[in-house]
Design an enzyme around this catalytic site. Sequence first.
Site, PDB file in Angstrom:
ATOM      1  N   ASP A 132       1.496  -1.332  -4.904  1.00  0.00           N
ATOM      2  CA  ASP A 132       0.227  -0.612  -4.793  1.00  0.00           C
ATOM      3  C   ASP A 132      -0.651  -0.987  -5.979  1.00  0.00           C
ATOM      4  O   ASP A 132      -0.155  -1.348  -7.050  1.00  0.00           O
ATOM      5  CB  ASP A 132       0.458   0.905  -4.769  1.00  0.00           C
ATOM      6  CG  ASP A 132      -0.695   1.666  -4.126  1.00  0.00           C
ATOM      7  OD1 ASP A 132      -0.560   2.079  -2.970  1.00  0.00           O
ATOM      8  OD2 ASP A 132      -1.744   1.824  -4.791  1.00  0.00           O
ATOM      9  N   CYS A 134      -5.257   3.466   9.860  1.00  0.00           N
ATOM     10  CA  CYS A 134      -5.814   4.813   9.942  1.00  0.00           C
ATOM     11  C   CYS A 134      -7.324   4.778  10.115  1.00  0.00           C
ATOM     12  O   CYS A 134      -8.016   5.748   9.799  1.00  0.00           O
ATOM     13  CB  CYS A 134      -5.434   5.625   8.695  1.00  0.00           C
ATOM     14  SG  CYS A 134      -6.075   4.945   7.152  1.00  0.00           S
ATOM     15  N   ASP A 136       0.522  -0.534   5.315  1.00  0.00           N
ATOM     16  CA  ASP A 136      -0.145   0.722   5.671  1.00  0.00           C
ATOM     17  C   ASP A 136      -1.352   0.936   4.756  1.00  0.00           C
ATOM     18  O   ASP A 136      -1.341   1.800   3.879  1.00  0.00           O
ATOM     19  CB  ASP A 136       0.845   1.891   5.548  1.00  0.00           C
ATOM     20  CG  ASP A 136       0.236   3.222   5.965  1.00  0.00           C
ATOM     21  OD1 ASP A 136      -0.723   3.212   6.776  1.00  0.00           O
ATOM     22  OD2 ASP A 136       0.700   4.271   5.482  1.00  0.00           O
ATOM     23  N   PHE A 145       0.862  -1.186   0.000  1.00  0.00           N
ATOM     24  CA  PHE A 145       0.000   0.000   0.000  1.00  0.00           C
ATOM     25  C   PHE A 145       0.901   1.238   0.000  1.00  0.00           C
ATOM     26  O   PHE A 145       0.728   2.163   0.785  1.00  0.00           O
ATOM     27  CB  PHE A 145      -0.937   0.030   1.214  1.00  0.00           C
ATOM     28  CG  PHE A 145      -1.743  -1.222   1.413  1.00  0.00           C
ATOM     29  CD1 PHE A 145      -2.896  -1.442   0.689  1.00  0.00           C
ATOM     30  CD2 PHE A 145      -1.332  -2.178   2.334  1.00  0.00           C
ATOM     31  CE1 PHE A 145      -3.642  -2.612   0.884  1.00  0.00           C
ATOM     32  CE2 PHE A 145      -2.066  -3.332   2.533  1.00  0.00           C
ATOM     33  CZ  PHE A 145      -3.225  -3.553   1.804  1.00  0.00           C
TER      34      PHE A 145
END
Length: 401
Positions: free
Chosen positions: A260, A347, A307, A238
């Site tokens: 990604d 997140c 992440d 990511f």
Amino acid sequence: MQDAAPTPRSRLRLRVSPAAETHIRAGHPWVYESSLRDQNREGDAGELAVIYDRRDRFLAIGLFDPDSPLRVRVLHQGAPATLDDAWWAARLDAALLRRAPLFGPDTDGYRAVNGESDGWPGLVVDRYADTLVVKLYTAAWFPHLERVLDLLEARFPGSGVVLRLSRNIQVRAAAAGLHDGQVLAGAVPDGPVVFHETGLAFEADVLRGQKTGFFLDQRENRRRVERYARDRRVLNAFSFSGGFSLYAARGGAAHVISLDLSAHALRSAERNYALNPKLAAPHETVQADVFEWLTETRAEFDMVILDPPSLARREAERTGAIRAYGKLAADGIRRLARGGILVSASCSAHVSADEFWAAVREAAGRSGRTWKELHTSQHAPDHHATFAEAQYLKAIFIQLD
């Protein structure tokens, strides 16, 4: 005969539930529509609403938004205050003063104002060298934009200023003559802006990119990755525009892969790498779905960085997200050589730090390998969170034999 002058409107006065009174006194910056108990008249977006307690004493003052379930964003609570030019200037200077000791001359990309946690509810200001990005999360700021621009110009003279808007207010912004990516002041290049973070050069797509153009909030974790990266084969999954990849390379990594799904993000990672010609580690980009690639590849790494974007955008997705974080960590661990380090981040605001860390620790335990925890982290100091709903970022570093 002259027309009579319009009668000045009375001050917008609100009363809230006892529970909301308690929360406001404790410093919580949000008042929801469901908490309102009395309102003397209709209010306009951006109007200053004064909240009184059940004994008719001043409680707080904030920005009113009649079209949002989050009806008031508190600017000030406690003793009565006049929100004049001096008050606003002092509020901004306090936020900037908090950042003064954080960054040296090798960093000109950081969060200058972090919304509610800096006393600017629903407004964020990120700096990228000579460009400032103002992101709004409520239409209540529209009437105050000129004041905000004047304050920023006085403190960052000559800077370009870009407006970014939360999706939920873009239709209302159009009615006010505003749009996402609008240049409000100064000169801003049509392409990416180049800034520096601890001496590394990065590009930020301030006009059209995610967030305000770059993920500034992971800076401290990137620095930790740099410290652990020497001689390691690093997978940055990511990867977006390669932030962790560049820090790993500067830390002496043997090889770095940026993985990604977005070809656009990987091209940005390649450009960021090219902006830093002193980086010696070979850098490779791979376009693939991370979840599928991790289960299919047989490649082995000495550091795996995970992440992902938020896996829980609403409370109903929390349980599924916790399971997904655990599976993702397990898949990453299977790709780690002996002595390898897993860096896992989240997140998702709806998943707490303890829930996230527990999911990753459980995956490490189920691996059957001996492991030790190197570090856990939450918010960077320029992204500090002063109330529960503002807490979203967390990461954990684990080494496995």
